[in-house]
Design a protein around this motif. Structure first.
Motif, short mmCIF file in Angstrom:
data_model
loop_
_atom_site.label_atom_id
_atom_site.label_comp_id
_atom_site.label_asym_id
_atom_site.label_seq_id
_atom_site.Cartn_x
_atom_site.Cartn_y
_atom_site.Cartn_z
N CYS A 169 0.84 -1.19 0.00
CA CYS A 169 0.00 0.00 0.00
C CYS A 169 0.88 1.24 0.00
CB CYS A 169 -0.93 0.02 1.22
SG CYS A 169 -0.08 0.18 2.80
N ALA A 170 0.27 2.39 -0.21
CA ALA A 170 0.94 3.69 -0.13
C ALA A 170 -0.02 4.67 0.51
CB ALA A 170 1.37 4.18 -1.51
N GLU A 171 0.45 5.40 1.51
CA GLU A 171 -0.39 6.33 2.24
C GLU A 171 0.32 7.67 2.40
OE1 GLU A 171 -3.44 5.83 3.18
OE2 GLU A 171 -3.64 3.66 2.90
N SER A 172 -0.44 8.76 2.23
CA SER A 172 0.07 10.10 2.47
C SER A 172 -1.05 10.95 3.04
CB SER A 172 0.60 10.75 1.18
OG SER A 172 1.76 10.11 0.72
N PRO A 173 -0.75 11.83 4.00
CA PRO A 173 -1.81 12.70 4.54
C PRO A 173 -2.28 13.71 3.50
CG PRO A 173 0.33 13.33 5.41
CD PRO A 173 0.54 12.06 4.65
N ASP A 174 -3.54 14.07 3.57
CA ASP A 174 -4.10 15.05 2.64
C ASP A 174 -3.73 16.48 3.03
OD1 ASP A 174 -5.34 13.12 1.06
OD2 ASP A 174 -7.12 13.09 2.33
N VAL A 175 -3.48 16.71 4.32
CA VAL A 175 -3.14 18.06 4.80
C VAL A 175 -1.93 17.96 5.71
CG1 VAL A 175 -5.47 18.99 4.59
CG2 VAL A 175 -4.79 17.85 6.69
N ASP A 176 -1.20 19.05 5.83
CA ASP A 176 0.00 19.06 6.67
C ASP A 176 -0.34 19.05 8.15
OD1 ASP A 176 1.61 19.13 4.44
OD2 ASP A 176 1.73 21.31 4.39
N LEU A 177 -1.33 19.83 8.54
CA LEU A 177 -1.67 19.97 9.95
C LEU A 177 -2.97 19.24 10.24
CD1 LEU A 177 -1.03 21.24 12.70
CD2 LEU A 177 -2.37 23.24 12.00
N ARG A 178 -2.90 18.23 11.11
CA ARG A 178 -4.08 17.50 11.52
C ARG A 178 -4.37 17.79 12.99
NH1 ARG A 178 -0.10 15.46 8.48
NH2 ARG A 178 0.21 13.60 9.74
N ILE A 179 -5.62 18.07 13.29
CA ILE A 179 -6.01 18.43 14.65
C ILE A 179 -7.04 17.43 15.16
CG2 ILE A 179 -7.07 20.19 16.13
CD1 ILE A 179 -6.09 22.29 14.17
N TRP A 180 -6.81 16.91 16.35
CA TRP A 180 -7.76 16.02 17.00
C TRP A 180 -8.58 16.87 17.96
CZ3 TRP A 180 -6.33 11.32 20.59
CH2 TRP A 180 -7.47 10.54 20.79
N GLN A 181 -9.78 17.22 17.54
CA GLN A 181 -10.63 18.08 18.34
C GLN A 181 -11.56 17.22 19.19
OE1 GLN A 181 -13.14 20.73 16.15
NE2 GLN A 181 -13.47 22.09 17.88
N LEU A 182 -11.34 17.24 20.48
CA LEU A 182 -12.07 16.35 21.38
C LEU A 182 -13.25 17.06 22.03
CD1 LEU A 182 -9.04 14.67 23.18
CD2 LEU A 182 -10.37 13.76 21.31
N TRP A 183 -14.36 16.35 22.11
CA TRP A 183 -15.54 16.82 22.82
C TRP A 183 -15.89 15.79 23.89
CZ3 TRP A 183 -18.04 21.48 21.85
CH2 TRP A 183 -17.60 22.18 20.71
N ASP A 184 -14.88 15.35 24.62
CA ASP A 184 -15.05 14.25 25.57
C ASP A 184 -15.39 14.78 26.96
OD1 ASP A 184 -13.63 13.43 23.33
OD2 ASP A 184 -12.74 11.75 24.38
N ASP A 185 -16.41 14.18 27.57
CA ASP A 185 -16.69 14.45 28.97
C ASP A 185 -15.90 13.48 29.84
OD1 ASP A 185 -18.44 16.46 28.34
OD2 ASP A 185 -20.22 15.18 28.42
N LEU A 186 -15.74 13.82 31.11
CA LEU A 186 -14.95 12.99 32.01
C LEU A 186 -15.55 11.61 32.24
CD1 LEU A 186 -13.80 15.56 34.72
CD2 LEU A 186 -12.58 14.77 32.70
N ASP A 187 -16.85 11.45 31.98
CA ASP A 187 -17.48 10.15 32.15
C ASP A 187 -17.39 9.28 30.91
OD1 ASP A 187 -19.23 11.40 30.46
OD2 ASP A 187 -21.01 11.14 31.71
N GLY A 188 -16.69 9.77 29.86
CA GLY A 188 -16.53 9.00 28.65
C GLY A 188 -17.56 9.29 27.57
N HIS A 189 -18.50 10.19 27.86
CA HIS A 189 -19.53 10.55 26.89
C HIS A 189 -18.99 11.54 25.86
CE1 HIS A 189 -23.44 11.56 25.24
NE2 HIS A 189 -23.21 12.83 25.47
N ILE A 190 -19.39 11.40 24.59
CA ILE A 190 -18.97 12.31 23.53
C ILE A 190 -20.08 13.31 23.27
CG2 ILE A 190 -18.15 12.49 21.16
CD1 ILE A 190 -16.27 11.00 22.98
N GLU A 191 -19.77 14.59 23.37
CA GLU A 191 -20.78 15.65 23.24
C GLU A 191 -21.32 15.79 21.83
OE1 GLU A 191 -22.37 17.58 25.25
OE2 GLU A 191 -21.43 16.90 27.10
N ARG A 192 -20.43 15.86 20.85
CA ARG A 192 -20.86 16.09 19.47
C ARG A 192 -20.91 14.78 18.70
NH1 ARG A 192 -20.85 21.78 18.49
NH2 ARG A 192 -21.17 22.65 20.56
N GLY A 193 -21.36 14.82 17.46
CA GLY A 193 -21.79 13.63 16.74
C GLY A 193 -20.75 12.61 16.36
#
Length: 216
Positions: A169-193
């Motif tokens: 296989c061959a893999e390359s990122p589509d963008v230089d900067l990738r951001i992991w935007q978390l909407w995590d609550d402390l109880d493990g629930h995810i706020e957004r979809g």
């Protein structure tokens, strides 16, 4: 000495301290920070139960060929660290999941099996990588920069963990900067979809030891 004008702020600090205690008092902390059995994250390697698959994968990782020092390593000041980290990642997986010790060699003998790490691959991005499987015995991992080696090595490791065939296989990122935007609550629930539960909470609180370092 407090002034009368300081009292509202002092009261606010006291209320915050009462309602939001630090994690060490609000949650129980694991007394065994090296107990990886409690860590469900993807860097937690476990022995493969399928011994036939483990033996087959061990052939790919028993011997490692590193890129020549004059083939591009001098172009990146972080190359030694990245290559060492790549080797350490392979070594940890091979030792825990496959029960073998890897060996770094100058070249693979004809008809032998192993992993070749080299510069090249004709990739569009410096963080990309390509994997070529030859004769179901040799994995050739190529990248234009050492960071691609580190990204690329997780491809065969991931497939071995899932007991899947190793594929080219061959893999390359589509963008230089990738951001992991978390909407995590402390109880493990995810706020957004997002689907599923949090990868971090409450695991990181329950095991307040190496989890943050491993995620970073």
């Amino acid at each position: 000495k407090f002034r009368r004008s300081d009292y509202p702020m002092l009261l606010f600090v006291i209320v915050v301290a009462i309602w939001f205690p630090p994690p060490s008092t609000a949650f129980s902390v694991s007394s065994n920070p090296t107990n990886e059995k409690l860590d469900p994250l993807w860097l937690n390697y476990v022995p493969l139960e399928n011994k036939a698959a483990a033996k087959r994968y061990a052939c790919f990782l028993s011997k490692i060929v590193l890129p020549a020092s004059d083939s591009g390593i001098d172009r990146d000041k972080n190359a030694p660290i990245l290559i060492d980290t790549t080797i350490d990642t392979i070594r940890e997986f091979a030792n825990i999941s496959l029960g073998i010790e890897i060996k770094v060699v100058d070249m693979l003998p004809q008809d032998d099996c192993g992993l070749e790490i080299t510069y090249g691959g004709n990739l569009d991005h410096e963080e990309g990588f390509s994997i070529n499987v030859r004769n179901e015995r040799v994995i050739r991992l190529a990248a234009t920069r050492p960071v691609g080696f580190l990204y690329g090595v997780f491809e065969p490791i991931s497939r071995m963990q899932q007991q899947l065939p190793i594929q080219s296989c061959a893999e390359s990122p589509d963008v230089d900067l990738r951001i992991w935007q978390l909407w995590d609550d402390l109880d493990g629930h995810i706020e957004r979809g997002y689907s599923g539960g949090s990868l971090i909470w409450p695991v990181a609180i329950e095991r307040y030891d190496r989890t943050f370092d491993r995620l970073a």
